[in-house]
Design a protein around this motif. Structure first.
Motif, PDB file in Angstrom:
ATOM      1  N   LYS A   1      -1.644  -6.997   3.293  1.00 32.23           N
ATOM      2  CA  LYS A   1      -1.571  -8.500   2.223  1.00 32.23           C
ATOM      3  C   LYS A   1      -1.496  -8.354   0.877  1.00 32.23           C
ATOM      4  O   LYS A   1      -1.076  -8.976   0.351  1.00 32.23           O
ATOM      5  CB  LYS A   1      -2.993  -9.092   2.877  1.00 32.23           C
ATOM      6  CG  LYS A   1      -2.837  -9.442   4.117  1.00 32.23           C
ATOM      7  CD  LYS A   1      -4.235 -10.291   4.469  1.00 32.23           C
ATOM      8  CE  LYS A   1      -4.432 -10.887   6.005  1.00 32.23           C
ATOM      9  NZ  LYS A   1      -5.586 -11.464   6.375  1.00 32.23           N
ATOM     10  N   GLY A   2      -2.092  -6.899   0.540  1.00 33.25           N
ATOM     11  CA  GLY A   2      -1.935  -6.651  -0.863  1.00 33.25           C
ATOM     12  C   GLY A   2      -3.584  -6.659  -1.608  1.00 33.25           C
ATOM     13  O   GLY A   2      -4.340  -7.275  -1.009  1.00 33.25           O
ATOM     14  N   ILE A   3      -3.540  -5.283  -2.223  1.00 28.89           N
ATOM     15  CA  ILE A   3      -4.790  -5.370  -2.844  1.00 28.89           C
ATOM     16  C   ILE A   3      -4.733  -5.298  -4.425  1.00 28.89           C
ATOM     17  O   ILE A   3      -3.695  -4.632  -4.888  1.00 28.89           O
ATOM     18  CB  ILE A   3      -5.656  -3.875  -2.386  1.00 28.89           C
ATOM     19  CG1 ILE A   3      -5.996  -4.261  -0.880  1.00 28.89           C
ATOM     20  CG2 ILE A   3      -6.673  -3.348  -3.316  1.00 28.89           C
ATOM     21  CD1 ILE A   3      -6.239  -2.879  -0.217  1.00 28.89           C
ATOM     22  N   ARG A   4      -5.714  -5.875  -5.011  1.00 31.57           N
ATOM     23  CA  ARG A   4      -5.701  -5.699  -6.596  1.00 31.57           C
ATOM     24  C   ARG A   4      -6.434  -4.396  -7.032  1.00 31.57           C
ATOM     25  O   ARG A   4      -7.645  -4.299  -6.690  1.00 31.57           O
ATOM     26  CB  ARG A   4      -6.505  -6.902  -7.375  1.00 31.57           C
ATOM     27  CG  ARG A   4      -5.446  -8.277  -7.141  1.00 31.57           C
ATOM     28  CD  ARG A   4      -4.526  -8.272  -8.115  1.00 31.57           C
ATOM     29  NE  ARG A   4      -3.469  -9.121  -7.924  1.00 31.57           N
ATOM     30  CZ  ARG A   4      -2.469  -9.385  -8.884  1.00 31.57           C
ATOM     31  NH1 ARG A   4      -2.168  -8.267  -9.741  1.00 31.57           N
ATOM     32  NH2 ARG A   4      -1.490 -10.264  -8.756  1.00 31.57           N
ATOM     33  N   SER A   5      -5.860  -3.576  -7.861  1.00 36.35           N
ATOM     34  CA  SER A   5      -6.349  -2.423  -8.249  1.00 36.35           C
ATOM     35  C   SER A   5      -6.016  -2.145  -9.903  1.00 36.35           C
ATOM     36  O   SER A   5      -4.670  -2.062  -9.996  1.00 36.35           O
ATOM     37  CB  SER A   5      -6.102  -1.193  -7.389  1.00 36.35           C
ATOM     38  OG  SER A   5      -6.375  -0.033  -8.165  1.00 36.35           O
ATOM     39  N   ASP A   6      -6.873  -2.316 -10.816  1.00 39.67           N
ATOM     40  CA  ASP A   6      -6.626  -2.008 -12.032  1.00 39.67           C
ATOM     41  C   ASP A   6      -5.675  -3.018 -12.410  1.00 39.67           C
ATOM     42  O   ASP A   6      -4.684  -2.559 -13.447  1.00 39.67           O
ATOM     43  CB  ASP A   6      -6.108  -0.444 -12.568  1.00 39.67           C
ATOM     44  CG  ASP A   6      -7.366   0.347 -12.150  1.00 39.67           C
ATOM     45  OD1 ASP A   6      -8.401  -0.140 -12.307  1.00 39.67           O
ATOM     46  OD2 ASP A   6      -6.953   1.586 -11.727  1.00 39.67           O
ATOM     47  N   GLY A   7      -5.644  -4.348 -12.097  1.00 40.09           N
ATOM     48  CA  GLY A   7      -4.758  -5.318 -12.608  1.00 40.09           C
ATOM     49  C   GLY A   7      -3.452  -5.076 -12.038  1.00 40.09           C
ATOM     50  O   GLY A   7      -2.410  -5.872 -12.098  1.00 40.09           O
ATOM     51  N   GLU A   8      -3.259  -4.311 -10.927  1.00 37.23           N
ATOM     52  CA  GLU A   8      -2.087  -3.964 -10.243  1.00 37.23           C
ATOM     53  C   GLU A   8      -2.305  -4.725  -8.896  1.00 37.23           C
ATOM     54  O   GLU A   8      -3.302  -4.522  -8.257  1.00 37.23           O
ATOM     55  CB  GLU A   8      -1.357  -2.452 -10.209  1.00 37.23           C
ATOM     56  CG  GLU A   8      -0.851  -2.302 -11.475  1.00 37.23           C
ATOM     57  CD  GLU A   8      -0.461  -0.776 -11.339  1.00 37.23           C
ATOM     58  OE1 GLU A   8       0.888  -0.756 -11.830  1.00 37.23           O
ATOM     59  OE2 GLU A   8      -1.095   0.052 -10.979  1.00 37.23           O
TER      60      GLU A   8
ATOM     61  N   LYS B   1      -4.455  11.233   6.213  1.00 39.70           N
ATOM     62  CA  LYS B   1      -5.602  11.421   6.847  1.00 39.70           C
ATOM     63  C   LYS B   1      -6.723  10.932   6.121  1.00 39.70           C
ATOM     64  O   LYS B   1      -7.185  11.213   4.942  1.00 39.70           O
ATOM     65  CB  LYS B   1      -5.835  12.969   6.976  1.00 39.70           C
ATOM     66  CG  LYS B   1      -7.044  13.339   7.963  1.00 39.70           C
ATOM     67  CD  LYS B   1      -7.095  14.907   7.852  1.00 39.70           C
ATOM     68  CE  LYS B   1      -8.235  15.449   8.796  1.00 39.70           C
ATOM     69  NZ  LYS B   1      -8.358  16.696   8.930  1.00 39.70           N
ATOM     70  N   THR B   2      -7.505   9.977   6.699  1.00 38.03           N
ATOM     71  CA  THR B   2      -8.696   9.252   5.996  1.00 38.03           C
ATOM     72  C   THR B   2      -9.868   9.754   6.378  1.00 38.03           C
ATOM     73  O   THR B   2     -10.280  10.454   7.618  1.00 38.03           O
ATOM     74  CB  THR B   2      -8.455   7.854   6.418  1.00 38.03           C
ATOM     75  OG1 THR B   2      -8.577   7.520   7.682  1.00 38.03           O
ATOM     76  CG2 THR B   2      -7.475   7.181   5.856  1.00 38.03           C
ATOM     77  N   LYS B   3     -10.930   9.752   5.620  1.00 38.89           N
ATOM     78  CA  LYS B   3     -12.338  10.123   5.909  1.00 38.89           C
ATOM     79  C   LYS B   3     -13.061   8.637   6.281  1.00 38.89           C
ATOM     80  O   LYS B   3     -13.204   7.729   5.619  1.00 38.89           O
ATOM     81  CB  LYS B   3     -13.257  10.515   4.776  1.00 38.89           C
ATOM     82  CG  LYS B   3     -12.530  11.789   4.027  1.00 38.89           C
ATOM     83  CD  LYS B   3     -13.272  12.243   2.657  1.00 38.89           C
ATOM     84  CE  LYS B   3     -12.602  13.368   1.889  1.00 38.89           C
ATOM     85  NZ  LYS B   3     -13.323  13.655   0.933  1.00 38.89           N
ATOM     86  N   GLY B   4     -13.124   8.811   7.663  1.00 37.05           N
ATOM     87  CA  GLY B   4     -13.620   7.485   8.457  1.00 37.05           C
ATOM     88  C   GLY B   4     -12.734   6.747   9.080  1.00 37.05           C
ATOM     89  O   GLY B   4     -11.359   7.368   8.952  1.00 37.05           O
ATOM     90  N   ILE B   5     -12.733   5.964  10.053  1.00 36.45           N
ATOM     91  CA  ILE B   5     -11.798   5.315  10.991  1.00 36.45           C
ATOM     92  C   ILE B   5     -11.736   3.855  10.496  1.00 36.45           C
ATOM     93  O   ILE B   5     -12.489   3.140  10.877  1.00 36.45           O
ATOM     94  CB  ILE B   5     -11.904   5.717  12.431  1.00 36.45           C
ATOM     95  CG1 ILE B   5     -12.153   6.887  12.734  1.00 36.45           C
ATOM     96  CG2 ILE B   5     -11.106   4.971  13.398  1.00 36.45           C
ATOM     97  CD1 ILE B   5     -12.648   7.254  14.103  1.00 36.45           C
TER      98      ILE B   5
ATOM     99  N   ASP C   1      -9.050   3.788  -1.021  1.00 45.09           N
ATOM    100  CA  ASP C   1     -10.500   3.860  -1.619  1.00 45.09           C
ATOM    101  C   ASP C   1     -10.891   2.373  -1.762  1.00 45.09           C
ATOM    102  O   ASP C   1     -12.145   2.196  -1.353  1.00 45.09           O
ATOM    103  CB  ASP C   1     -10.427   4.217  -3.166  1.00 45.09           C
ATOM    104  CG  ASP C   1     -10.065   5.808  -3.286  1.00 45.09           C
ATOM    105  OD1 ASP C   1     -10.592   6.288  -2.371  1.00 45.09           O
ATOM    106  OD2 ASP C   1      -9.767   6.321  -4.216  1.00 45.09           O
ATOM    107  N   SER C   2     -10.138   1.268  -1.903  1.00 38.80           N
ATOM    108  CA  SER C   2     -10.364  -0.050  -2.260  1.00 38.80           C
ATOM    109  C   SER C   2     -11.036  -0.483  -0.711  1.00 38.80           C
ATOM    110  O   SER C   2     -11.860  -1.479  -1.074  1.00 38.80           O
ATOM    111  CB  SER C   2      -9.513  -0.884  -2.669  1.00 38.80           C
ATOM    112  OG  SER C   2      -8.119  -0.990  -1.645  1.00 38.80           O
ATOM    113  N   ILE C   3     -10.567  -0.014   0.368  1.00 39.34           N
ATOM    114  CA  ILE C   3     -11.060  -0.491   1.598  1.00 39.34           C
ATOM    115  C   ILE C   3     -12.369   0.462   2.113  1.00 39.34           C
ATOM    116  O   ILE C   3     -12.749   0.193   3.334  1.00 39.34           O
ATOM    117  CB  ILE C   3      -9.940  -0.758   2.789  1.00 39.34           C
ATOM    118  CG1 ILE C   3      -9.457   0.534   3.002  1.00 39.34           C
ATOM    119  CG2 ILE C   3      -9.139  -1.774   2.313  1.00 39.34           C
ATOM    120  CD1 ILE C   3      -8.463   0.413   4.150  1.00 39.34           C
TER     121      ILE C   3
END
Length: 247
Positions: free
Chosen positions: A155-162, A140-144, A200-202
């Motif tokens: 596609k994949g997201i980079r986060s803390d080198g991962e 359940k996200t805050k925002g749509i 969080d990243s998007i």
């Protein structure tokens, strides 16, 4: 006689003390002895008659047990917690004497399917990244999130080198008044706080998160905090599933 020989780390893992990887570390650190002699070679093989001790404690042969727990929110995926918070093994019946531990983990604030066992070899097999066990989450996200935002997750997201990647993402429903959305994600991996980090990243933080499916297993018939024993057929299916998915 040779047929009954098994690698030392596999014997330790099977006993339920720890995973095979951690058993290897203990061996290298000189914390394992066989018949009274410290062993540090990873290639060491033992028979069922050999006396194995880990950190001075003899291995006891336990019958393997396998459970599916509906983990509630606010529970630690561990066998103990130094802050005295509730842990997943607190939900086991008192008559369970085996040294059961969780297969992987779910975050403190995440609910849903978590497997518990004393079979370290089985746990290691399921958790290994190359086995790609499918896991279904409902967030359940805050925002749509827009369609193009969700496309970034596959596609994949980079986060803390991962690199964090979802196999599939789908919007189940939206609530425009409350400005929230219910999103289904399918993951093959299980990195630390992966779903929350991805959202969080998007720019759409997760308010609630639940793991609804693990491979072919679901939460049917269980309420939060309840568990059931896996059937022998389900255990066999999980082994087969992990072996089939090896690349």
């Amino acid at each position: 006689m040779t047929g009954s020989l098994e690698r030392l780390q596999k014997v330790i893992a099977k006993s339920g003390v720890t995973s095979r990887r951690k058993a290897e570390k203990l061996i290298v650190e000189g914390k394992v002895s066989v018949n009274g002699k410290v062993v540090t070679e990873l290639g060491t093989k033992v028979t069922p008659d050999d006396k194995v001790e880990v950190e001075g404690v003899p291995l006891t042969k336990e019958e393997p047990v396998y459970f599916l727990l509906y983990k509630p929110r606010g529970v630690i995926s561990s066998v103990k917690d130094d802050k005295n918070r509730k842990v997943v093994t607190d939900f086991l019946p008192e008559e369970i004497e085996e040294r059961v531990f969780p297969v992987g983990r779910l975050d403190y604030d995440t609910s849903g399917i978590l497997l518990l066992t004393n079979d370290g070899e089985f746990a290691n097999q399921l958790m290994h990244p190359k086995h790609e066990i499918e896991k279904v989450y409902i967030a359940k996200t805050k925002g749509i999130p827009l369609r193009e935002d969700l496309a970034k997750l596959t596609k994949g997201i980079r986060s803390d080198g991962e690199l964090l990647k979802a196999a599939h993402v789908k919007t189940k429903s939206v609530d425009k008044k409350k400005n929230t959305a219910i999103i289904q994600l399918i993951l093959h991996e299980g990195k630390n706080r992966q779903v929350r980090r991805m959202f969080d990243s998007i720019g759409y933080p997760v308010d609630k998160l639940k793991r609804e499916r693990y491979g072919f297993l679901d939460l049917h018939g269980l309420n939060a905090g309840e568990l059931r024993e896996l059937t022998p057929h389900e255990v066999k299916q999980l082994r087969h599933l992990s072996e089939k998915n090896v690349k």
